[in-house]
Write an enzyme that holds these catalytic residues in place. Structure first.
Site, PDB file in Angstrom:
ATOM      1  N   PHE A   1       0.855  -1.192   0.000  1.00  0.00           N
ATOM      2  CA  PHE A   1       0.000   0.000   0.000  1.00  0.00           C
ATOM      3  C   PHE A   1       0.885   1.235   0.000  1.00  0.00           C
ATOM      4  CE2 PHE A   1      -2.701   3.347   1.671  1.00  0.00           C
ATOM      5  CZ  PHE A   1      -3.817   3.199   0.866  1.00  0.00           C
TER       6      PHE A   1
ATOM      7  N   ASP B   1       9.209   2.835   1.407  1.00  0.00           N
ATOM      8  CA  ASP B   1       8.005   3.535   1.851  1.00  0.00           C
ATOM      9  C   ASP B   1       7.912   3.335   3.361  1.00  0.00           C
ATOM     10  OD1 ASP B   1       5.531   4.341   2.653  1.00  0.00           O
ATOM     11  OD2 ASP B   1       4.423   3.374   1.029  1.00  0.00           O
TER      12      ASP B   1
ATOM     13  N   LYS C   1       2.544  10.348   7.985  1.00  0.00           N
ATOM     14  CA  LYS C   1       1.865   9.901   9.209  1.00  0.00           C
ATOM     15  C   LYS C   1       2.445  10.524  10.488  1.00  0.00           C
ATOM     16  CE  LYS C   1      -0.266   5.580   7.631  1.00  0.00           C
ATOM     17  NZ  LYS C   1      -1.688   5.809   7.749  1.00  0.00           N
TER      18      LYS C   1
HETATM   19  N1  PLP Z   1       2.281   4.224   2.398  1.00  0.00           N
HETATM   20  C1  PLP Z   1       2.017   3.440   3.463  1.00  0.00           C
HETATM   21  C2  PLP Z   1       2.990   2.355   3.831  1.00  0.00           C
HETATM   22  C3  PLP Z   1       0.858   3.649   4.212  1.00  0.00           C
HETATM   23  O1  PLP Z   1       0.604   2.859   5.265  1.00  0.00           O
HETATM   24  C4  PLP Z   1      -0.030   4.682   3.836  1.00  0.00           C
HETATM   25  C5  PLP Z   1      -1.281   4.901   4.580  1.00  0.00           C
HETATM   26  O2  PLP Z   1      -1.794   4.073   5.249  1.00  0.00           O
HETATM   27  C6  PLP Z   1       0.288   5.475   2.713  1.00  0.00           C
HETATM   28  C7  PLP Z   1       1.456   5.213   2.045  1.00  0.00           C
HETATM   29  C8  PLP Z   1      -0.610   6.578   2.268  1.00  0.00           C
HETATM   30  O3  PLP Z   1      -0.518   7.669   3.123  1.00  0.00           O
HETATM   31  P1  PLP Z   1      -1.618   8.823   3.052  1.00  0.00           P
HETATM   32  O4  PLP Z   1      -2.921   8.214   3.434  1.00  0.00           O
HETATM   33  O5  PLP Z   1      -1.111   9.854   4.028  1.00  0.00           O
HETATM   34  O6  PLP Z   1      -1.617   9.335   1.648  1.00  0.00           O
END
Ligand code: PLP
Length: 408
Positions: free
Chosen positions: A140, A225, A254
């Site tokens: 994700f 990520d 986050k």
């Molecule tokens: N990358 C990871 C690993 C995540 O857990 C998330 C959100 O849960 C995101 C990206 C996306 O972040 P945002 O919701 O702030 O765009």
């Protein structure tokens, strides 16, 4: 609607786009790891707004940073630099491998910047044929069209076609598949050091190091990520620092804002040079309010005692969850690092993590699901022991009720 009309969950269905299905409770106040709803009922917060409020709610240092900056200067855009952004970028460079920072407003935007930079860097140095991105099933990375496509979960891309091209997906934690997929056309490999939304999957020893050496061999960038794993969550400031593998590009968001929206992409000076003037941008990215709060968060979460505290709390919580899981016959495995914890449901209850999460809320503890089969706990990095215990007592009540009602 008048200002005095009650605000209810039912109003959501009347005025909001139905892309979410929020739980019935509407929180109105938080302090540390406790949250109160409209009726004054309290909840222990093991969810932190999806791993965001890393120092709990209304932390006095963050409130002070926000209000101090809030009465000074909110916004200038990137036509000018601002002090909080430069200070935060300098601190991130001091504390990590990074030499350059790009600020965004969310995790998806930080990843979008990372992926665009990887394409641009490869195009600058090797030409347009080196454009393939290798990513992992069940990952994700956010909800923009590019990040959702890279994420590789068909349920999030169906109906949004045509999708961006040049993206390959392989199984997570499968180095043999990576060996086949990564080649001279690969510009970047993007990976979560621990898959978060995909079920708190910790890869085998050697997987990330294997990706590192494949990237080195094929001159591809390794992008971590760390939107969920970063900012102290695993007991290290960034997870890579506890895993012995350094990426070329890192996306964070986050916890960095402790609840104030911010994202950042970190990289080296050489790679950053491919984002020349005008190549990428954001009106709000690096705004003074977000960066003032981010600076206050980073100062606290980077302290060694905070990070040791995360590891200690994590061990305690995982052990307690394993005991509860055994007592109630619900968890197949309790896993994770630091305070990023997943409890995988046993066979007869698979697919029902969200149901258990709803019962937990009724019992006064906020938890999350990660996919259909995993209950996810991501409490504040500084949650006091008494609240951990109280949350666990409430969770145990929820587990007993869930088990009695949700007959396999
Ligand atoms: N990358 C990871 C690993 C995540 O857990 C998330 C959100 O849960 C995101 C990206 C996306 O972040 P945002 O919701 O702030 O765009």
């Amino acid at each position: 609607m008048h200002a005095s009309d009650p605000v209810t969950r039912e109003l959501f269905d009347r005025v909001m786009v139905p892309s979410y299905n929020p739980l019935p409770v509407i929180p109105v106040r938080g302090e540390g790891s406790r949250v109160w709803d409209q009726s004054g009922r309290d909840y222990v917060d093991f969810a932190c707004g999806i791993a965001v409020s890393c120092l709990g709610h209304a932390h006095p240092k963050l409130v002070a940073a926000l209000t101090e900056q809030g009465s000074r200067l909110w916004h200038v855009s990137n036509v000018m630099a601002n002090e909080p952004a430069l200070r935060l970028a300098a601190a991130l460079c001091e504390l990590t491998f990074a030499e350059r920072v790009f600020f965004a407003n969310s995790g998806a935007e930080a990843n979008e910047a990372a992926l665009k930079l990887a394409r641009k860097y490869a195009s600058d140095h090797f030409g347009p044929s080196k454009h393939e991105i290798v990513a992992f099933h069940n990952a994700f990375h956010g909800r923009t069209l590019f990040t959702v496509t890279v994420g590789g979960q068909p349920k999030y891309t169906e109906g949004f076609e045509p999708l961006p091209g040049g993206i390959r997906h392989i199984p997570y934690d499968d180095l043999a598949a990576a060996e086949v997929a990564i080649g001279e056309r690969t510009c970047a490999v993007i990976v979560e050091p621990i898959q978060g939304e995909g079920g708190i999957r910790v890869p085998s020893e050697g997987f990330l190091a294997g990706l590192r050496s494949l990237c080195n061999r094929h001159q591809a960038l390794l992008v971590f990520d760390e939107v969920q794993t970063g900012n102290g969550r695993t007991g290290y400031l960034y997870a890579y620092q506890g895993m012995g593998v350094t990426p070329d590009v890192l996306a964070t968001a986050k916890g960095l804002g402790g609840g104030f929206p911010i994202g950042a992409m970190l990289t080296t000076a050489k790679i950053a040079a491919s984002f020349g003037v005008g190549s990428h941008g954001s009106t709000y990215g690096g705004n003074p309010l977000a960066c003032a709060v981010g600076g206050a968060v980073l100062e606290i979460i980077s302290r060694p005692e905070t990070l040791v505290g995360v590891r200690d709390r994590g061990e305690r919580l995982r052990a307690a969850l394993a005991t509860l899981g055994q007592r109630h016959g619900l968890f197949r495995q309790v896993r994770g690092r630091g305070l990023l914890i997943g409890c995988e449901l046993v066979e007869p209850y698979r697919g029902r993590a969200r149901e258990l999460m709803a019962v937990a809320l009724e019992e006064g503890v906020m938890v999350l699901a990660a996919g259909l089969d995993v209950l996810r706990l991501v409490p504040s990095l500084i949650i006091p022991d008494e609240l951990l215990d109280q949350g666990l007592t409430r969770l145990e009540r929820a587990m007993a009720r869930f088990r009695a009602s949700a007959k396999p």
